[in-house]
Design a protein around this motif. Sequence first.
Motif: not given
Length: 106
Positions: A1-16, A74-85
């Motif tokens: 879980m991302a903590n916005p108070y610590a400047g964190e943001v969540a992002i989903v890569l390949d469902g994770r 380069a690793d991000l070229r082949t992953v699915s980002i939840g919500g897309g571009p």
Amino acid sequence: MANPYAGEVAIVLDGRTHVAKLTLGTLAELEATLEVGSLMELVERFETRAFTTRDVLALVVAGLRGGGWQGSAADLRTVSIGGGPVEAARVAAELLARAFQLPEER
């Protein structure tokens, strides 16, 4: 879980879900990668919606690395980002905003 108070943001890569955060080190790498005179130039690009996909990718990679991820662009070229571009751009903008917010503004 991302903590916005610590400047964190969540992002989903390949469902994770991953936690992204811009640290001083990743901000320095970001400046070098994007060859900007200052990070404020990059902030202005996002504020005026003049950012590029290269900006988004570099910010997402920097944020993920700041969150402990060991990959590269380069690793991000082949992953699915939840919500897309569109979600990737939102995450990039949120990372920038949270990196420059004072704790009392969060």
